[in-house]
Design a protein around this motif. Structure first.
Motif, PDB file in Angstrom:
ATOM      1  N   ASP A 195      -9.249 -64.880  10.513  1.00  0.00           N
ATOM      2  CA  ASP A 195      -9.244 -66.291  10.886  1.00  0.00           C
ATOM      3  C   ASP A 195      -7.826 -66.663  11.283  1.00  0.00           C
ATOM      4  OD1 ASP A 195     -11.986 -67.357  10.334  1.00  0.00           O
ATOM      5  OD2 ASP A 195     -11.551 -66.436   8.391  1.00  0.00           O
ATOM      6  N   LEU A 196      -7.704 -67.333  12.416  1.00  0.00           N
ATOM      7  CA  LEU A 196      -6.398 -67.723  12.948  1.00  0.00           C
ATOM      8  C   LEU A 196      -6.282 -69.240  12.968  1.00  0.00           C
ATOM      9  CD1 LEU A 196      -7.696 -65.211  14.804  1.00  0.00           C
ATOM     10  CD2 LEU A 196      -5.323 -65.171  15.505  1.00  0.00           C
ATOM     11  N   ARG A 197      -5.107 -69.711  12.579  1.00  0.00           N
ATOM     12  CA  ARG A 197      -4.860 -71.153  12.565  1.00  0.00           C
ATOM     13  C   ARG A 197      -3.449 -71.396  13.048  1.00  0.00           C
ATOM     14  NH1 ARG A 197      -3.030 -75.158   8.811  1.00  0.00           N
ATOM     15  NH2 ARG A 197      -2.451 -73.559   7.314  1.00  0.00           N
ATOM     16  N   GLU A 198      -3.340 -72.228  14.060  1.00  0.00           N
ATOM     17  CA  GLU A 198      -2.017 -72.568  14.583  1.00  0.00           C
ATOM     18  C   GLU A 198      -1.238 -73.352  13.538  1.00  0.00           C
ATOM     19  OE1 GLU A 198      -0.640 -71.442  17.431  1.00  0.00           O
ATOM     20  OE2 GLU A 198      -2.503 -70.313  17.644  1.00  0.00           O
ATOM     21  N   VAL A 199      -0.014 -72.950  13.290  1.00  0.00           N
ATOM     22  CA  VAL A 199       0.893 -73.650  12.394  1.00  0.00           C
ATOM     23  C   VAL A 199       2.221 -73.800  13.109  1.00  0.00           C
ATOM     24  CG1 VAL A 199      -0.233 -72.816  10.280  1.00  0.00           C
ATOM     25  CG2 VAL A 199       1.635 -71.497  11.283  1.00  0.00           C
ATOM     26  N   GLU A 200       3.064 -74.623  12.567  1.00  0.00           N
ATOM     27  CA  GLU A 200       4.371 -74.822  13.191  1.00  0.00           C
ATOM     28  C   GLU A 200       5.096 -73.479  13.281  1.00  0.00           C
ATOM     29  OE1 GLU A 200       8.503 -77.118  12.232  1.00  0.00           O
ATOM     30  OE2 GLU A 200       6.614 -78.145  11.728  1.00  0.00           O
ATOM     31  N   GLY A 201       5.479 -73.113  14.494  1.00  0.00           N
ATOM     32  CA  GLY A 201       6.223 -71.871  14.700  1.00  0.00           C
ATOM     33  C   GLY A 201       5.382 -70.620  14.870  1.00  0.00           C
ATOM     34  N   GLY A 202       4.048 -70.752  14.912  1.00  0.00           N
ATOM     35  CA  GLY A 202       3.256 -69.548  15.101  1.00  0.00           C
ATOM     36  C   GLY A 202       1.798 -69.708  14.719  1.00  0.00           C
ATOM     37  N   THR A 203       1.227 -68.616  14.261  1.00  0.00           N
ATOM     38  CA  THR A 203      -0.184 -68.574  13.888  1.00  0.00           C
ATOM     39  C   THR A 203      -0.322 -67.986  12.502  1.00  0.00           C
ATOM     40  OG1 THR A 203      -0.796 -68.202  16.209  1.00  0.00           O
ATOM     41  CG2 THR A 203      -2.468 -67.688  14.557  1.00  0.00           C
ATOM     42  N   GLU A 204      -1.065 -68.668  11.654  1.00  0.00           N
ATOM     43  CA  GLU A 204      -1.383 -68.148  10.330  1.00  0.00           C
ATOM     44  C   GLU A 204      -2.658 -67.312  10.464  1.00  0.00           C
ATOM     45  OE1 GLU A 204      -1.401 -70.496   6.393  1.00  0.00           O
ATOM     46  OE2 GLU A 204      -3.482 -70.550   7.144  1.00  0.00           O
ATOM     47  N   VAL A 205      -2.627 -66.112   9.922  1.00  0.00           N
ATOM     48  CA  VAL A 205      -3.784 -65.219   9.981  1.00  0.00           C
ATOM     49  C   VAL A 205      -4.265 -64.955   8.556  1.00  0.00           C
ATOM     50  CG1 VAL A 205      -4.640 -62.956  10.691  1.00  0.00           C
ATOM     51  CG2 VAL A 205      -2.892 -64.111  12.071  1.00  0.00           C
ATOM     52  N   THR A 206      -5.552 -65.184   8.334  1.00  0.00           N
ATOM     53  CA  THR A 206      -6.178 -64.871   7.059  1.00  0.00           C
ATOM     54  C   THR A 206      -7.169 -63.742   7.308  1.00  0.00           C
ATOM     55  OG1 THR A 206      -5.989 -67.160   6.327  1.00  0.00           O
ATOM     56  CG2 THR A 206      -7.558 -65.761   5.140  1.00  0.00           C
ATOM     57  N   GLN A 207      -6.986 -62.667   6.578  1.00  0.00           N
ATOM     58  CA  GLN A 207      -7.844 -61.502   6.734  1.00  0.00           C
ATOM     59  C   GLN A 207      -8.792 -61.413   5.535  1.00  0.00           C
ATOM     60  OE1 GLN A 207      -5.737 -57.773   6.451  1.00  0.00           O
ATOM     61  NE2 GLN A 207      -7.236 -56.730   7.707  1.00  0.00           N
ATOM     62  N   THR A 208     -10.086 -61.243   5.818  1.00  0.00           N
ATOM     63  CA  THR A 208     -11.081 -61.080   4.760  1.00  0.00           C
ATOM     64  C   THR A 208     -11.728 -59.716   4.906  1.00  0.00           C
ATOM     65  OG1 THR A 208     -11.529 -63.456   4.804  1.00  0.00           O
ATOM     66  CG2 THR A 208     -13.162 -62.058   3.710  1.00  0.00           C
ATOM     67  N   GLU A 225       1.423 -58.663  13.722  1.00  0.00           N
ATOM     68  CA  GLU A 225       2.569 -59.542  13.989  1.00  0.00           C
ATOM     69  C   GLU A 225       3.564 -58.873  14.936  1.00  0.00           C
ATOM     70  OE1 GLU A 225       5.772 -62.321  11.609  1.00  0.00           O
ATOM     71  OE2 GLU A 225       5.004 -60.533  10.608  1.00  0.00           O
ATOM     72  N   SER A 226       3.857 -57.616  14.703  1.00  0.00           N
ATOM     73  CA  SER A 226       4.793 -56.882  15.556  1.00  0.00           C
ATOM     74  C   SER A 226       4.251 -56.752  16.983  1.00  0.00           C
ATOM     75  CB  SER A 226       5.059 -55.485  14.997  1.00  0.00           C
ATOM     76  OG  SER A 226       5.750 -55.576  13.786  1.00  0.00           O
ATOM     77  N   ALA A 227       2.954 -56.545  17.103  1.00  0.00           N
ATOM     78  CA  ALA A 227       2.355 -56.343  18.428  1.00  0.00           C
ATOM     79  C   ALA A 227       2.352 -57.596  19.275  1.00  0.00           C
ATOM     80  CB  ALA A 227       0.927 -55.825  18.273  1.00  0.00           C
ATOM     81  N   VAL A 228       2.262 -58.757  18.640  1.00  0.00           N
ATOM     82  CA  VAL A 228       2.171 -60.001  19.405  1.00  0.00           C
ATOM     83  C   VAL A 228       3.486 -60.780  19.445  1.00  0.00           C
ATOM     84  CG1 VAL A 228      -0.309 -60.224  19.035  1.00  0.00           C
ATOM     85  CG2 VAL A 228       1.277 -61.360  17.471  1.00  0.00           C
ATOM     86  N   SER A 229       4.494 -60.314  18.754  1.00  0.00           N
ATOM     87  CA  SER A 229       5.782 -61.019  18.734  1.00  0.00           C
ATOM     88  C   SER A 229       6.595 -60.700  19.971  1.00  0.00           C
ATOM     89  CB  SER A 229       6.589 -60.631  17.502  1.00  0.00           C
ATOM     90  OG  SER A 229       5.930 -61.061  16.336  1.00  0.00           O
TER      91      SER A 229
END
Length: 114
Positions: free
Chosen positions: A66-79, A110-114
């Motif tokens: 699950d991805l959620r836009e946050v200040e400065g990037g995207t928060e990713v929650t993995q289940t 994170e490394s792949a999309v930064s």
């Protein structure tokens, strides 16, 4: 081929030190563009490891991001979920992926999309 729909299938080459190289066939279980992607893997019956597993049904688990836009990037929650694993012998192997390995996956994303 980009993932576009629930039910779409893609393969993934995998490696674990204890298992060696193998291949998983994944069915997309969740897809909300820019918000959620999930899939249910099962062993590719044509790979060498499948022959070693015999009649074991190596399926029933899912990975969802699950991805959620946050200040400065995207928060990713993995289940990582395995409540639907039906094969008792396969279930004894869970969790197949450790918390550290899951964190490593997020680091690689994170490394792949930064």
């Amino acid at each position: 081929v980009p993932i576009r729909a629930i039910g779409q299938v893609f393969t993934m080459n995998m490696h674990q030190d204890a298992l060696g190289d193998y291949r998983m066939v994944n069915s997309v279980t969740a897809l909300v563009p820019d918000a959620r992607i999930g899939w249910a893997p099962k062993m590719d019956p044509t790979c060498e490891l499948a022959g070693k597993l015999g009649d074991m049904d190596a399926s029933g688990h899912t990975f969802t991001y699950d991805l959620r836009e946050v200040e400065g990037g995207t928060e990713v929650t993995q289940t990582y979920e395995w409540m639907s694993v039906k094969d008792e012998e396969f279930l004894k192997m869970f969790p197949l992926v450790s918390e550290e390995q899951l964190a490593g996956t997020l680091d690689r994303i994170e490394s792949a999309v930064s």
